[in-house]
Enzyme design. Sequence first.
Site, mmCIF file in Angstrom:
data_model
loop_
_atom_site.group_PDB
_atom_site.id
_atom_site.type_symbol
_atom_site.label_atom_id
_atom_site.label_comp_id
_atom_site.label_asym_id
_atom_site.label_seq_id
_atom_site.Cartn_x
_atom_site.Cartn_y
_atom_site.Cartn_z
ATOM 1 N N CYS A 1 72.818 17.473 -2.699
ATOM 2 C CA CYS A 1 73.720 16.438 -3.210
ATOM 3 C C CYS A 1 73.947 16.746 -4.680
ATOM 4 O O CYS A 1 74.128 17.895 -5.054
ATOM 5 C CB CYS A 1 73.130 15.050 -2.983
ATOM 6 S SG CYS A 1 71.498 14.810 -3.737
ATOM 7 N N ARG B 1 84.083 14.577 -4.457
ATOM 8 C CA ARG B 1 83.269 15.433 -5.327
ATOM 9 C C ARG B 1 83.109 16.813 -4.683
ATOM 10 O O ARG B 1 83.163 17.831 -5.379
ATOM 11 C CB ARG B 1 81.903 14.802 -5.588
ATOM 12 C CG ARG B 1 81.946 13.581 -6.484
ATOM 13 C CD ARG B 1 80.551 13.034 -6.748
ATOM 14 N NE ARG B 1 79.774 13.921 -7.598
ATOM 15 C CZ ARG B 1 78.470 13.794 -7.803
ATOM 16 N NH1 ARG B 1 77.789 12.828 -7.189
ATOM 17 N NH2 ARG B 1 77.830 14.628 -8.612
#
Length: 275
Positions: free
Chosen positions: A230, A172
Amino acid sequence: MNAIITAAELASQPTGERLPVLLDVRYQMGGPHGRAAYEAGHIPGAVFVDLEAELAGPPGSGGRHPLPDVEDFGAVMRRAGVRHDTPVVVYDGGQGWAAARAWWMLRWAGHQDVRVLDGGLAAWTGPVESEAPAPAAGDFRPAPGAVALLDADAAAELARTGLLLDARAAERYRGEVEPIDPVAGHIPGAVSAPTMENVGPDGRLLPAPELAARFTSLGAGEARAVGVYCGSGVSAAQQVLALDVAGIPAALYVGSWSEWCADASRPVATGPDPR
């Protein structure tokens, strides 16, 4: 004070007036609601706290899990029996992300005695119960600002001048996949530091020296300011917890990538960590 407590330490807590308040924060993104698991069995005396409804505000431009209203959060904690002078232990199913979010929020709001059950309920070998307790109301009133909090501008600045860790999976970070948010990639200058590498095969945090070595290898140390983000400020809280155990203070960017990429004017980087 150590930010974590083992199951053995929790089980051996002596009886008395300062028994910890227990908060069950089981949560699984995209999975069944944690309350069902709580009602099926929880550590005796634990009160269920709903991450999405009580530890986060409505999703929007501030991200998928922005901070809740401070007064609402305080009311939730008081209903759970949290007091200023009473220890609090939080746990989840074992991943540690949701419990760390509750730990961070209580610390940010000024509570000075909060610990996470290392390994969560999966590490607990004592009895469980299905009946929900009815604790006496607590007196905790949030005083926000006790630990560092980043907004988008501060995160961008830290990526340039300090160390900004991206706690998401490496693919990611690189922008190869993005299963949740509308834009793939990472904040320019951030360093890839997947949260899952903070734990061992047993689901518990690595020993403090190993965590310290990991974060030092990523660039922490020498009084360098550290921040973490995050996807939505949940798994990053576990990284802030791991950094705390390692003796490294760190700020949390609560809005995280879900807030960052919601503004098309903010730059996006892709590809591997340039270090």
